[in-house]
Design a protein around this motif. Structure first.
Motif, PDB file in Angstrom:
ATOM      1  N   UNK A 288       5.853  14.108  -6.321  1.00  0.00           N
ATOM      2  CA  UNK A 288       4.452  14.098  -5.864  1.00  0.00           C
ATOM      3  C   UNK A 288       4.050  12.640  -5.875  1.00  0.00           C
ATOM      4  N   UNK A 289       3.177  12.469  -5.062  1.00  0.00           N
ATOM      5  CA  UNK A 289       2.492  11.073  -5.070  1.00  0.00           C
ATOM      6  C   UNK A 289       1.242  11.145  -5.856  1.00  0.00           C
ATOM      7  N   UNK A 290       1.085  10.104  -6.645  1.00  0.00           N
ATOM      8  CA  UNK A 290       0.143   9.952  -7.752  1.00  0.00           C
ATOM      9  C   UNK A 290      -1.138   9.557  -6.850  1.00  0.00           C
ATOM     10  N   UNK A 291      -2.196   9.335  -7.687  1.00  0.00           N
ATOM     11  CA  UNK A 291      -3.553   8.990  -7.142  1.00  0.00           C
ATOM     12  C   UNK A 291      -3.594   7.762  -6.266  1.00  0.00           C
ATOM     13  N   UNK A 292      -2.602   6.886  -6.234  1.00  0.00           N
ATOM     14  CA  UNK A 292      -2.318   5.528  -5.423  1.00  0.00           C
ATOM     15  C   UNK A 292      -1.499   5.409  -4.547  1.00  0.00           C
ATOM     16  N   UNK A 293      -0.754   6.777  -4.501  1.00  0.00           N
ATOM     17  CA  UNK A 293       0.394   6.964  -3.417  1.00  0.00           C
ATOM     18  C   UNK A 293       1.778   6.785  -4.043  1.00  0.00           C
ATOM     19  N   UNK A 294       1.926   6.325  -5.216  1.00  0.00           N
ATOM     20  CA  UNK A 294       3.400   5.984  -5.838  1.00  0.00           C
ATOM     21  C   UNK A 294       4.018   7.308  -5.650  1.00  0.00           C
TER      22      UNK A 294
ATOM     23  N   UNK B  78       0.898  -1.095   0.147  1.00  0.00           N
ATOM     24  CA  UNK B  78      -0.023  -0.044   0.020  1.00  0.00           C
ATOM     25  C   UNK B  78       1.016   1.226  -0.057  1.00  0.00           C
ATOM     26  N   UNK B  79       1.136   1.783  -1.295  1.00  0.00           N
ATOM     27  CA  UNK B  79       2.111   2.817  -1.110  1.00  0.00           C
ATOM     28  C   UNK B  79       1.519   4.121  -0.398  1.00  0.00           C
ATOM     29  N   UNK B  80       0.460   4.240   0.053  1.00  0.00           N
ATOM     30  CA  UNK B  80       0.023   5.293   0.897  1.00  0.00           C
ATOM     31  C   UNK B  80       0.564   5.055   2.358  1.00  0.00           C
ATOM     32  N   UNK B  81       1.034   3.778   2.729  1.00  0.00           N
ATOM     33  CA  UNK B  81       1.587   3.669   3.737  1.00  0.00           C
ATOM     34  C   UNK B  81       3.015   3.275   3.925  1.00  0.00           C
ATOM     35  N   UNK B  82       3.566   2.457   2.986  1.00  0.00           N
ATOM     36  CA  UNK B  82       5.012   2.065   2.837  1.00  0.00           C
ATOM     37  C   UNK B  82       5.567   2.521   1.485  1.00  0.00           C
ATOM     38  N   UNK B  83       6.767   2.860   1.491  1.00  0.00           N
ATOM     39  CA  UNK B  83       7.582   3.278   0.301  1.00  0.00           C
ATOM     40  C   UNK B  83       8.004   1.831  -0.486  1.00  0.00           C
ATOM     41  N   UNK B  84       7.477   1.503  -1.381  1.00  0.00           N
ATOM     42  CA  UNK B  84       7.599   0.595  -2.376  1.00  0.00           C
ATOM     43  C   UNK B  84       8.808   1.098  -3.190  1.00  0.00           C
TER      44      UNK B  84
ATOM     45  N   UNK C  84      10.452  20.789 -14.673  1.00  0.00           N
ATOM     46  CA  UNK C  84      10.111  20.121 -13.347  1.00  0.00           C
ATOM     47  C   UNK C  84       8.857  20.876 -12.704  1.00  0.00           C
ATOM     48  N   UNK C  85       8.949  21.923 -12.794  1.00  0.00           N
ATOM     49  CA  UNK C  85       7.692  22.771 -11.952  1.00  0.00           C
ATOM     50  C   UNK C  85       6.448  22.461 -12.959  1.00  0.00           C
ATOM     51  N   UNK C  86       6.466  22.517 -14.109  1.00  0.00           N
ATOM     52  CA  UNK C  86       5.258  22.357 -14.783  1.00  0.00           C
ATOM     53  C   UNK C  86       4.768  20.915 -14.608  1.00  0.00           C
ATOM     54  N   UNK C  87       5.593  19.816 -14.887  1.00  0.00           N
ATOM     55  CA  UNK C  87       4.934  18.671 -14.614  1.00  0.00           C
ATOM     56  C   UNK C  87       4.457  18.289 -13.061  1.00  0.00           C
ATOM     57  N   UNK C  88       5.151  18.774 -12.130  1.00  0.00           N
ATOM     58  CA  UNK C  88       4.600  18.508 -10.806  1.00  0.00           C
ATOM     59  C   UNK C  88       3.177  19.459 -10.705  1.00  0.00           C
TER      60      UNK C  88
ATOM     61  N   UNK D 108       1.525  16.884  -3.450  1.00  0.00           N
ATOM     62  CA  UNK D 108       2.829  17.457  -3.745  1.00  0.00           C
ATOM     63  C   UNK D 108       3.759  16.963  -2.666  1.00  0.00           C
ATOM     64  N   UNK D 109       5.051  16.687  -2.921  1.00  0.00           N
ATOM     65  CA  UNK D 109       6.186  16.192  -2.119  1.00  0.00           C
ATOM     66  C   UNK D 109       7.071  17.426  -1.765  1.00  0.00           C
ATOM     67  N   UNK D 110       8.211  17.051  -1.466  1.00  0.00           N
ATOM     68  CA  UNK D 110       9.278  18.030  -1.029  1.00  0.00           C
ATOM     69  C   UNK D 110       9.853  18.724  -2.335  1.00  0.00           C
TER      70      UNK D 110
END
Length: 134
Positions: free
Chosen positions: A114-120, A67-73, A86-90, A100-102
């Motif tokens: 960024x984390x996509x809709x599933x947390x990847x 579950x990528x919302x809870x664990x980093x795969x 970079x900025x445009x895509x994010x 958005x991430x760091x």
């Protein structure tokens, strides 16, 4: 000359939502290799992301699906041709529903995640070509 490719296979909750998300980012879907259980996202000529329904993904592994919302795969890094790219895509990803991430700014290297809709987690990175040894 042979070009090696990478096929990143990711389990997703909703294939259609993932298909829309990645087309909103500007990536085409290869219809020949897509089904209702899989969206084949063409990141580049040599990078393909396969967004698989969890039931379809499970056919390829005996392991529990993370579950990528809870664990980093994995951290999926993609290069960009400029800081602006970079900025445009994010920014597009966030507008399409990503989280958005760091930001990482080292001067010669700039990245945002960024984390996509599933947390990847996707990291988009630019490196100053004058600073990279060839």
């Amino acid at each position: 000359m042979y070009q090696q490719m990478i096929f990143v296979n990711l389990a997703v909750n909703d294939v259609e939502a993932s298909r829309k998300f990645f087309t909103d980012l500007g990536y085409p879907i290869n219809k020949q290799f897509s089904t209702e259980d899989c969206a084949c996202v063409e990141i580049s000529d040599t990078i393909v992301a396969m967004m698989l329904s969890k039931s379809h993904y499970q056919q390829f592994t005996t392991k529990e699906i993370a579950d990528p919302t809870k664990t980093s795969e994995a951290l999926l890094g993609l290069s960009a041709e400029s800081r602006t790219a970079v900025d445009e895509l994010v920014d597009k990803a966030v507008a399409a529903g990503a989280t958005a991430g760091k930001v990482q700014d080292y001067g010669f290297m700039y990245g945002r995640a960024f984390d996509d809709l599933d947390g990847h987690t996707w990291e988009i990175i630019w490196m100053d070509p004058t600073q990279v040894e060839g």
